[in-house]
Write an enzyme that holds these catalytic residues in place. Structure first.
Site, mmCIF file in Angstrom:
data_model
loop_
_atom_site.group_PDB
_atom_site.id
_atom_site.type_symbol
_atom_site.label_atom_id
_atom_site.label_comp_id
_atom_site.label_asym_id
_atom_site.label_seq_id
_atom_site.Cartn_x
_atom_site.Cartn_y
_atom_site.Cartn_z
ATOM 1 N N SER A 148 0.847 -1.111 0.128
ATOM 2 C CA SER A 148 0.051 0.059 0.071
ATOM 3 C C SER A 148 0.907 1.429 -0.257
ATOM 4 O O SER A 148 2.088 1.114 0.455
ATOM 5 C CB SER A 148 -0.938 0.117 1.123
ATOM 6 O OG SER A 148 -1.532 1.051 1.241
ATOM 7 N N HIS A 149 0.563 2.273 -0.520
ATOM 8 C CA HIS A 149 1.143 3.685 -0.424
ATOM 9 C C HIS A 149 0.953 4.057 0.911
ATOM 10 O O HIS A 149 1.762 4.940 1.274
ATOM 11 C CB HIS A 149 0.471 4.505 -1.382
ATOM 12 C CG HIS A 149 0.703 4.253 -2.842
ATOM 13 N ND1 HIS A 149 0.274 3.259 -3.622
ATOM 14 C CD2 HIS A 149 1.607 4.938 -3.697
ATOM 15 C CE1 HIS A 149 0.502 3.095 -4.794
ATOM 16 N NE2 HIS A 149 1.397 4.280 -4.785
ATOM 17 N N SER A 150 -0.036 3.649 1.720
ATOM 18 C CA SER A 150 -0.004 4.052 3.201
ATOM 19 C C SER A 150 0.569 3.065 4.072
ATOM 20 O O SER A 150 -0.166 1.982 4.089
ATOM 21 C CB SER A 150 -1.474 4.420 3.526
ATOM 22 O OG SER A 150 -1.808 4.653 4.868
ATOM 23 N N SER A 185 0.627 2.004 -8.954
ATOM 24 C CA SER A 185 2.237 2.010 -8.763
ATOM 25 C C SER A 185 2.566 0.967 -7.900
ATOM 26 O O SER A 185 3.701 0.549 -7.994
ATOM 27 C CB SER A 185 2.854 3.533 -8.787
ATOM 28 O OG SER A 185 2.139 3.920 -7.486
#
Length: 129
Positions: free
Chosen positions: A8-10, A69
């Site tokens: 995850s981006h987080s 991404s």
């Protein structure tokens, strides 16, 4: 047992989703690979590689990701694995939260990597618009 890596981006989202998956399927091996190494939003290939290594078994690893991404970063991480491991890792395009919970429960009851992937694909096909 099949291992699961959450990309995850987080960092918080990955960690919280891992905790939820472990509440539902405590035996399942889940790694959270969220955020960058310095705590920003984004993805980090090294975190993903470490996550794969943490949950890897002969039963394989599924990588689930939150968006575009993150998929690219997951592909790069798989490319760092030796060929034997690489063949036993699959990146799955599925709903991030629902897919994680489904995969964790199915892995915890001993389903194979291919069985879990088929369930995730079926889940996506049957999703209500």
């Amino acid at each position: 047992m099949v291992g699961i890596v959450l990309v995850s981006h987080s960092q918080k989202l990955a960690v919280d989703l891992k905790e939820l998956a472990n509440e539902m399927a405590s035996r399942c091996k889940v790694a959270a690979a969220g955020g960058t190494d310095d705590g920003r939003f984004g993805t980090d290939v090294k975190k993903i590689v470490d996550g794969i290594n943490d949950v890897y078994s002969k039963d394989g690893v599924l990588i689930l990701f939150d968006m575009g991404s993150a998929y690219t970063s997951a592909q790069m991480a798989v490319d760092f694995m030796d060929e034997d491991k690489m063949r036993n890792i699959e990146i799955v395009d599925t709903a991030f939260a629902e897919g994680t919970l489904t995969a964790a429960v199915e892995a915890s009851i001993g389903k194979s990597k291919d069985e879990i992937v088929n369930s995730l694909k079926t889940m996506a096909l049957n999703k209500i618009p």
